[in-house]
Motif scaffolding. Sequence first.
Motif, short mmCIF file in Angstrom:
data_model
loop_
_atom_site.label_atom_id
_atom_site.label_comp_id
_atom_site.label_asym_id
_atom_site.label_seq_id
_atom_site.Cartn_x
_atom_site.Cartn_y
_atom_site.Cartn_z
N UNK A 1 0.83 -1.26 -0.06
CA UNK A 1 0.07 0.05 0.08
C UNK A 1 0.89 1.17 0.06
N UNK A 2 1.95 1.22 0.76
CA UNK A 2 2.92 2.27 0.78
C UNK A 2 4.23 2.27 -0.11
N UNK A 3 4.01 1.16 -1.12
CA UNK A 3 5.00 1.15 -2.09
C UNK A 3 5.25 2.47 -3.21
N UNK A 4 6.28 3.01 -3.05
CA UNK A 4 6.49 4.18 -3.99
C UNK A 4 6.00 4.01 -5.42
N UNK A 5 6.52 3.08 -5.84
CA UNK A 5 6.36 2.79 -7.39
C UNK A 5 4.94 2.31 -7.61
N UNK A 8 3.32 5.88 -7.65
CA UNK A 8 3.59 6.39 -8.88
C UNK A 8 2.77 5.88 -10.26
N UNK A 9 2.66 4.61 -10.42
CA UNK A 9 1.74 3.86 -11.18
C UNK A 9 0.35 4.53 -11.44
N UNK A 10 -0.29 4.71 -10.02
CA UNK A 10 -1.61 5.31 -9.90
C UNK A 10 -1.85 6.53 -10.45
N UNK A 11 -0.65 7.44 -9.99
CA UNK A 11 -0.56 8.79 -10.38
C UNK A 11 -0.46 9.08 -12.09
N UNK A 13 -1.65 6.86 -14.12
CA UNK A 13 -2.89 6.36 -14.88
C UNK A 13 -3.73 7.60 -14.68
N UNK A 14 -3.78 8.13 -13.77
CA UNK A 14 -4.81 9.28 -13.22
C UNK A 14 -4.58 10.50 -14.38
N UNK A 15 -3.18 10.76 -14.48
CA UNK A 15 -2.57 11.76 -15.20
C UNK A 15 -3.04 11.69 -16.76
N UNK A 16 -2.83 10.31 -17.30
CA UNK A 16 -2.86 9.85 -18.65
C UNK A 16 -4.25 9.81 -18.91
N UNK A 17 -5.35 9.73 -17.95
CA UNK A 17 -6.80 9.56 -18.30
C UNK A 17 -7.39 10.81 -17.42
N UNK A 18 -7.13 11.94 -17.85
CA UNK A 18 -7.57 13.26 -17.25
C UNK A 18 -9.15 13.17 -17.14
N UNK A 19 -9.71 12.95 -18.40
CA UNK A 19 -11.18 13.20 -18.64
C UNK A 19 -11.90 12.10 -17.81
N UNK A 20 -11.46 10.96 -17.91
CA UNK A 20 -11.96 9.84 -16.90
C UNK A 20 -12.07 10.26 -15.56
N UNK A 21 -10.80 10.63 -15.12
CA UNK A 21 -10.77 11.06 -13.67
C UNK A 21 -11.59 11.95 -13.39
N UNK A 22 -11.60 13.23 -14.15
CA UNK A 22 -12.68 14.32 -13.87
C UNK A 22 -14.19 13.79 -13.64
N UNK A 23 -14.60 12.84 -14.84
CA UNK A 23 -15.83 12.39 -14.56
C UNK A 23 -16.27 11.76 -13.39
N UNK A 329 -3.80 -1.96 -7.32
CA UNK A 329 -3.82 -0.85 -8.16
C UNK A 329 -5.17 0.03 -8.45
N UNK A 330 -6.09 -0.77 -9.11
CA UNK A 330 -7.36 -0.29 -9.27
C UNK A 330 -8.21 0.24 -8.36
N UNK A 331 -8.23 -0.50 -7.23
CA UNK A 331 -8.99 -0.32 -5.96
C UNK A 331 -8.26 0.94 -5.35
N UNK A 332 -6.86 0.99 -5.12
CA UNK A 332 -6.53 2.23 -4.68
C UNK A 332 -6.71 3.64 -5.50
#
Length: 409
Positions: A1-5, A8-11, A13-23, A329-332
């Motif tokens: 849960x506190x693994x930096x890597x 990093x992958x989660x952020x 993914x969020x940055x890559x899919x901004x529209x999805x995250x905003x919705x 990863x998906x749940x977090x």
Amino acid sequence: MFDIDHWREIFQSINKNKLRTILSGFTIAFAIMLFTILFGIGNGLRNTFQSQFAGDSMYSIYLWASKTTKPYKGLQSGRPIQLRNDDIDFIIDNYDSKLSGITPKIDKRLQAVYKGEQDTYQVTAVYPDVQKMEQAEIESGRFISLLDLQQRNKVVSIGRLVEQDLFGQLSALGKNITIDGISYKVIGTFSDPGGSNDERIIYAPFTTIQRLYGNTDELGSVTLSYNPNLNVNQAISFSNNLTKALKEKHGVAPSDQGAIRLFNMAEVNRDTSNFMLVLNLIILFIGIGTLIAGIIGISNIMVYIVRERTKELGIRKALGATPRSIISMIMMESILITAIAGYVGLLIGTGVLKSLGTSLEQYFITNPSVNTGVVIGATIILIIAGTIAGYLPAKRAARIKPIDALNDN
């Protein structure tokens, strides 16, 4: 849960899919914002009801007399009914176990003078029990006492604003003021949660005012408080029996509604409680509906997100990612988006309530606010829903074979 890597992958993914995250975030933020505003308005209505009776004990009963409206036992209608000292004795003798306090009252508008300062105030003759009934808090000195009644002392307890008007920055305690040409000693000052009107009252011993103005046994009205151990129905029954007994004592027709009048706060408590129960149920129903809409929205979005990322998840598995890491990863990501969006919705909702503020008072909504714990609880519900919504499709996606995921269109 506190693994930096992992984070990093989660952020990424969020940055890559901004529209999805905003919705996703908008759905959650809107649900929490609406939930906050609805509960804030409900609390505002509750505050309005409570403020209407601030400064008055919720166990009070107010009694006064007027003229008869019906003939009775040979007596004509229009006959004035006068409450007297023996009515106080009658009430105490017959209903002592039902009472926690009682005071007769005589109200007068009189001029009060201290040196060069003067103004007109309500001077009310009372028993000591009125302090508890009006929830007056002693600021300095003391209140009217039984000894003051017995000795008919010329003393007064004045409201905080009376002291401010007549004495400025000086203390009124121990000083003499002239009321309607008669000198009284100030034995105490008080504040009252009822506001400025109740803090511009001067209380004097009932026996003193009764002797100085008419020297009779007449009184203006009676305020009493019923025993807090009585429930609402028992309190209402008590006041009905008291009204009936006083009508019989004064020769008033049982059906005459004008001669002996009584206002029982128990009836207000009952009506207010019923209204607030219905209001809370309506708000709760709408709030739950809003949360359900948010849960459905985040669930649908999470299913779409997992479906959209099928190829990505297949590649991850081909590179050695375990089903557990994919699900985690998906749940977090789901929890992170839900928590942040929920907090944003809370800030917007409370901001809207604060900006509306006093403008809602014309609609009987006073100081609309919401308990932060309630909104946090609602946000946690959405986080749990988002977690579940992310877990189920993530679990299915984690089981898919890499070759099938890569061939998915």
